[in-house]
Design a protein around this motif. Structure first.
Motif, short mmCIF file in Angstrom:
data_model
loop_
_atom_site.label_atom_id
_atom_site.label_comp_id
_atom_site.label_asym_id
_atom_site.label_seq_id
_atom_site.Cartn_x
_atom_site.Cartn_y
_atom_site.Cartn_z
N ASP A 746 -20.73 8.48 1.40
CA ASP A 746 -19.62 7.59 1.77
C ASP A 746 -20.04 6.16 1.48
O ASP A 746 -21.09 5.70 1.95
N VAL A 747 -19.20 5.44 0.71
CA VAL A 747 -19.55 4.08 0.31
C VAL A 747 -18.32 3.17 0.28
O VAL A 747 -17.18 3.65 0.23
N LEU A 748 -18.59 1.89 0.31
CA LEU A 748 -17.63 0.86 -0.04
C LEU A 748 -18.22 0.08 -1.21
O LEU A 748 -19.45 -0.05 -1.32
N PHE A 749 -17.33 -0.47 -2.07
CA PHE A 749 -17.78 -1.31 -3.18
C PHE A 749 -17.22 -2.72 -2.97
O PHE A 749 -16.04 -2.89 -2.68
N VAL A 750 -18.07 -3.70 -3.12
CA VAL A 750 -17.64 -5.08 -2.96
C VAL A 750 -18.16 -5.89 -4.15
O VAL A 750 -19.25 -5.61 -4.66
N HIS A 751 -17.34 -6.88 -4.62
CA HIS A 751 -17.82 -7.73 -5.71
C HIS A 751 -17.38 -9.16 -5.45
O HIS A 751 -16.54 -9.44 -4.58
N GLU A 752 -17.94 -10.07 -6.24
CA GLU A 752 -17.59 -11.49 -6.13
C GLU A 752 -17.82 -12.11 -7.51
O GLU A 752 -18.94 -12.08 -8.03
N PRO A 753 -16.74 -12.66 -8.12
CA PRO A 753 -16.88 -13.21 -9.48
C PRO A 753 -17.97 -14.28 -9.54
O PRO A 753 -18.15 -15.07 -8.63
N ARG A 754 -18.71 -14.26 -10.64
CA ARG A 754 -19.71 -15.30 -10.85
C ARG A 754 -19.00 -16.60 -11.21
O ARG A 754 -17.82 -16.62 -11.60
N ASP A 755 -19.71 -17.71 -11.08
CA ASP A 755 -19.12 -19.01 -11.37
C ASP A 755 -18.59 -19.04 -12.80
O ASP A 755 -19.28 -18.65 -13.75
N ALA A 763 -12.64 -8.41 -11.77
CA ALA A 763 -12.11 -7.19 -11.15
C ALA A 763 -12.15 -6.02 -12.12
O ALA A 763 -12.49 -4.88 -11.74
N GLN A 764 -11.81 -6.29 -13.38
CA GLN A 764 -11.85 -5.22 -14.39
C GLN A 764 -13.28 -4.70 -14.55
O GLN A 764 -13.51 -3.48 -14.65
N ALA A 765 -14.25 -5.61 -14.59
CA ALA A 765 -15.65 -5.20 -14.73
C ALA A 765 -16.10 -4.37 -13.54
O ALA A 765 -16.74 -3.31 -13.70
N ALA A 766 -15.72 -4.83 -12.33
CA ALA A 766 -16.13 -4.11 -11.12
C ALA A 766 -15.52 -2.72 -11.10
O ALA A 766 -16.19 -1.72 -10.76
N ASN A 767 -14.23 -2.62 -11.42
CA ASN A 767 -13.58 -1.31 -11.41
C ASN A 767 -14.16 -0.38 -12.48
O ASN A 767 -14.30 0.83 -12.26
#
Length: 1009
Positions: A746-755, A763-767
């Motif tokens: 069981d996981v969650l995925f979180v991301h944050e765009p680089r500067d 978002a496309q890269a993370a997905n």
């Protein structure tokens, strides 16, 4: 002598190894050596001896002692100059033995015994030595003749004409001839006694084993029978007189010294027993009273003197008893205890110098060889040699000892025996202590051919060989397999077809015909592999039978053996390496999961060499050895390195899966092995430790697998840097370090765009990363699947798979429900960007540990959700009382109760802020939120339910929350949980009782009574 010549001679003497060149110069300039002082061959021969100073001094004494000085001295010197063999032999003896130099000074014509070396003289036997002693008609003459014979043995020894084994055999043959001569003298002195009895002298110990030292007690046993028509009592008294007289002839000190003590203390009852017994009396004692060590001593028994026919009858009568000794209760432990007692009795000041009895000494080799002989020699007559090196060679040929181990032991034993021989030869004194004086160590080192730096080289080689002996002694002498083999009946150990079939039926094999075919395939033939299998299989059959499915264990063993049959380390590991064979038997017969994993990676057998984590023998185990799980950091290091070497993303994930497979096997095998060993259930603390170990190991392995897969995906799509920071958050059992063998992640995925990166691109890269990770991990494989489950994300299956940190913050601020706060109690960052993971945890802490606790409405909602989950998710037809997850007192009951305490009190009690169920429960107890008794009840139930789920996966190879219905599978689950055959009913009753007690606590704490 001119000063220039003196200086030149002084330098030459130093170069040839003299330590006192001034004294040597004086001796060379003396009248005795006037004819040969300039002979370069003499100086060269002196320099080749162990102690040139001692050799020169001995030569001068010998020349001085020659009768009719001029003629006899000239004869000796001429022979020395003309005959290099004599020169080497005589000077070699004089340079190695001050005692034999003394003998030559007293008997100056005995040097002639060294003149001729015919081929027949190279290895003289008893008959040749008897001829050399034949004219000795009193004890003094016998001593002189004995030393004359000893001269020739020592000469062959120091010149390298014979090796240490041949020298020891010659010394034993000389001892045999001497005992015969001594008995002849005793009989001549008392002919009436000799006429009354038949007396046999049986050699024991090193003399019996044809491996005698230069100076050693000669151990014997006396057997007597009345001569025709003689009274037994009178015959025994006569035989006792003869035996006593014979012992005095050899042992007493005369003007020529003594020969050696004759020791009869190995006889029945030792020194308290009669010196001489009849054959029937010996047998009665051995059959009723003899101790284990006495049978070990009889290994070397050999008739040597007196009535050899009676001696042979004695050997024939006692031999079957020797080869039954291993069947005695605690036999192996008794032999091991005796060896330890010998070491303990060595004075502390001598233990480091003790060449024979100390750790790494000769006795370590002898005891290890003898123990193997007694255990395996019952069914293999080729092992029944009284000579240590011959027996060691036979053990290696039969596969009972590894070839390399045998060679190393042989080399070490020869070196240590050579040291012992040369130490004793110097003064002909009985000692096994390495000398401490530099001059003694120098002579000893040179006598062994160590010339560059004798003292340093001697100590280095001695310590090296002693270390080898100690290591191999520990490995062989304390081998668990030995004790198991010793407990088998001879028919079982032989593994004959009839005995094997009977034993298979008795052990509970359901299909003995198939089992016999497996045995035939594994053990037939004359190959070394088959020989080792014949040693292993009788014991393995018993270990397989200590499971619910011995047939499966044997079948799996055949499959593994077929896969690894040509791998040189495999059978060697099982025979030699700690508990490897027993561990393998346990693992192969415990269910489907571990054998399936092993058969896909058979080299992982190497991990079984040490159940406590002690090394995998360097055979491809991967990292830290044994069955101790490896930590997350170590796993990630190996996995990321493998990903870095891979040529494609698919190959990278294949490598990651290979590590996961091996480590799952390591964990499963350690779990199985740790669950064996007692008929009763393991202690509760042990059960809890096993559960925690499995949960942590599988969770760490899953985290490392995700980290490696993430790295592979990023490298394949973007190189080293993803356009957005990305982190994986573990949830549920994964976050709680409580995963089982078949758990989803069981996981969650979180991301944050680089500067500077557009949010849509990020978002496309993370997905794409999430989709690719899931795809790669779900490629069909025979390995246990690793399913990524993201259903605990905001909005569940309807929500996006991955969100930005800000999106999570907005959702939790506005829409978060109570169940989501509860789910977040077990959230933990496990892979990806560490800083982003830390910030996510900081974001959710206020939700899962609310400052004001929980209101009653929230509590009622949690209770309602749990009740609905139980009613909706319970499988149709399942017995709720035996459902480990959703049933009363099961995992869900305990976890929701603990989580309710965390939600209510986590803000105020730091100890509750943990993702682990058992840690949180312990913290609640410490904080006084739950009684000690209630906490123990919930902990026991949670541990038991978790172990049942792990057991079901191990046994069936697929996950399950209920007990198996098939009888063999249920019995296997019971065996894992500590319930022996026939106790499955107790297992189910025990689970119901534990769960019922836990449900009572849950009703009060969770539902409010």
């Amino acid at each position: 002598m001119a000063p220039g010549r003196r200086s030149s001679t002084f330098t030459r003497l130093l170069r040839h190894g003299f330590t006192d060149p001034s004294a040597a110069e004086r001796l060379l300039d003396g009248p005795e050596l006037s004819l040969v002082r300039d002979d370069p061959f003499l100086l060269e021969a002196l320099g080749a001896t162990a102690d040139p100073d001692l050799a020169l001094h001995g030569l001068v004494r010998l020349l001085e002692a020659q009768p009719g000085p001029t003629t006899a001295r000239r004869e000796l010197l001429d022979t020395l100059i003309a005959a290099k063999p004599l020169r080497d032999r005589l000077l070699g003896v004089l340079g190695a033995s001050a005692a034999l130099a003394d003998h030559l000074a007293r008997h100056p014509r005995d040097w002639e015994a060294l003149v001729m070396y015919e081929p027949r003289d190279l290895h003289p036997g008893v008959e040749e030595f008897e001829r050399g002693l034949a004219e000795a008609d009193d004890p003094v003459a016998l001593r002189v003749a004995y030393r004359r014979c000893l001269l020739s043995i020592a000469a062959r020894d120091v010149c390298g004409t014979t090796d240490v084994a041949d020298t020891a055999a010659e010394l034993a043959d000389l001892a045999t001839a001497t005992l015969r001569a001594a008995l002849r003298l005793a009989a001549a002195a008392a002919p009436d006694d000799a006429a009354l009895c038949r007396l046999a002298v049986v050699a024991m110990g090193k003399c019996g084993g044809h491996e005698l030292n230069y100076v050693s007690d000669v151990d014997v046993i006396f057997v007597a029978e009345p001569a025709d028509g003689a009274d037994e009592g009178k015959a025994l008294r006569a035989a006792t007189k003869l035996a006593s007289h014979m012992m005095r002839v050899c042992s007493e000190t005369t003007v020529e010294g003594s020969i050696w003590p004759v020791d009869a203390n190995l006889r029945p009852e030792g020194r308290n027993g009669p010196l001489v017994r009849t054959l029937s009396s010996h047998l009665a004692y051995y059959q009723r009273w003899a101790k284990t060590w006495e049978f070990q001593a009889l290994l070397k028994a050999r008739p040597v003197a007196g009535d050899l026919e009676l001696g042979a009858a004695y050997i024939e009568a006692v031999e079957p008893l020797v080869w039954q000794a291993a069947e005695r209760e605690n036999f192996v432990a008794d032999v091991q205890k005796m060896r330890r007692r010998v070491v303990e009795n060595i004075p502390v000041s001598e233990v480091e110098r003790e060449l024979k009895l100390g750790p790494g000494g000769l006795r370590d080799v002898e005891f290890a060889v003898q123990l193997l002989q007694l255990v395996h020699g019952r069914t293999d007559a080729s092992l029944r040699s009284g000579t240590t090196l011959n027996a060691l060679q036979a053990l290696a040929a039969g596969g009972y000892v590894g070839r390399v181990d045998a060679v190393q032991l042989d080399d070490a034993y020869r070196f240590l025996r050579s040291m012992e021989h040369r130490i004793q030869l110097y003064r002909l004194r009985r000692t096994h202590l390495v000398p401490v004086a530099e001059e003694d160590q120098r002579r000893l080192g040179r006598s062994l051919g160590l010339r560059a730096d004798p003292i340093t080289e001697l100590n280095r080689e001695w310590k090296r060989h002693a270390a080898v002996v100690r290591r191999l002694h520990e490995k062989i002498f304390y081998r668990p397999l030995l004790d198991a083999v010793a407990q088998l009946a001879p028919g079982e150990a032989r593994l004959s077809a009839k005995a094997a079939r009977e034993r298979l039926v008795a052990l509970g094999y359901a299909d003995p015909a198939s089992a016999l075919r497996h045995l035939e395939a594994l053990a037939s033939g004359v190959t070394r592999k088959a020989a080792i299998q014949r040693t292993l299989l009788p014991v393995l059959l018993g270990w397989f039978a200590d499971s619910a499915d011995p047939d499966a264990g044997l079948l799996n063993f055949r499959k593994v053996s077929d896969a690894l049959g040509k791998t040189p380390w495999y059978l060697r590991l099982l025979r030699d390496e700690g508990a490897a064979a027993e561990n393998l038997a346990r693992v192969l017969s415990a269910g489907r999961l571990a054998p399936d994993l092993l058969l896909r990676a058979p080299e992982a057998v190497a991990l079984l060499g040490d159940g406590d984590g002690g090394g995998d023998g360097g055979t491809g185990g991967g990292g830290s050895g044994g069955l101790q799980p490896r930590g997350r950091a170590q796993l990630e290091q190996e996995i990321l390195a493998a990903v870095g070497r891979a040529e494609s993303v698919e190959k990278a994930v294949t490598a990651v899966r290979g590590v996961r497979r091996r480590e799952l096997f390591r964990t499963a095998a350690g779990d199985i092995v740790g669950s064996y060993g007692t008929e009763a259930r393991p202690a509760e603390a042990d059960q809890g430790a096993l559960v925690d170990r499995v949960g942590a190991a599988v969770s760490d392995l899953t985290a490392a697998t995700l980290a490696g897969t993430l790295r592979a995906v990023v490298r394949d799509g973007w190189g080293e840097t993803l356009p957005t920071r990305f982190a994986v958050i573990a949830m549920g059992r994964f976050g709680g370090h409580e995963l089982g063998y078949g758990s989803d992640a069981d996981v969650l995925f979180v991301h944050e765009p680089r500067d500077g990166v557009d949010e849509r691109e990020a978002a496309q890269a993370a997905n794409r990363v999430v989709s690719e990770m899931r795809r790669l991990l779900q490629i069909p494989s025979a390995d246990p699947p690793l399913l990524i489950d993201a259903d605990l994300r905001p909005e569940g299956k309807s929500g996006p798979l991955v969100r930005t940190l800000n999106s999570y913050a907005a959702y939790y601020r506005r829409w978060s429900l109570g169940w989501e706060s509860q789910a977040l109690l077990r959230a933990e960052a496990v892979a990806g960007d560490e800083e982003l993971g830390r910030r996510f945890i900081e974001l959710i802490d206020p939700l899962r540990y609310p400052a004001d606790g929980l209101g009653e409405d929230a509590v009622r909602e949690i209770r309602r959700l749990k009740a609905r989950m139980e009613s909706e998710r319970m499988p149709r037809g399942a017995d709720p009382k035996l459902h480990t997850k959703l049933g009363p007192g099961g995992l869900s009951d305990v976890e929701w109760t603990v989580q309710l305490l965390q939600l209510r009190h986590g803000a105020a009690e730091p100890g509750l802020r943990t993702t682990r169920t058992r840690e949180a429960l312990a913290a609640a107890r410490e904080a006084g939120l739950i009684s000690e008794e209630d906490a123990a009840t919930l902990d026991e139930a949670w541990v038991l339910a978790t172990r049942v789920r792990n057991a079901v996966m191990l046994v069936r190879g697929r996950a399950g929350d209920t007990f198996p219905s098939e009888s063999r599978e249920l019995a296997a689950v019971g065996r894992y949980l500590g319930y022996g055959p026939g106790h499955v009913g107790e297992l189910l009753d025990g689970y119901r009782r534990t769960a019922r007690l836990a449900r009572g606590v849950v009703d009060e704490l969770f539902y409010g009574g």
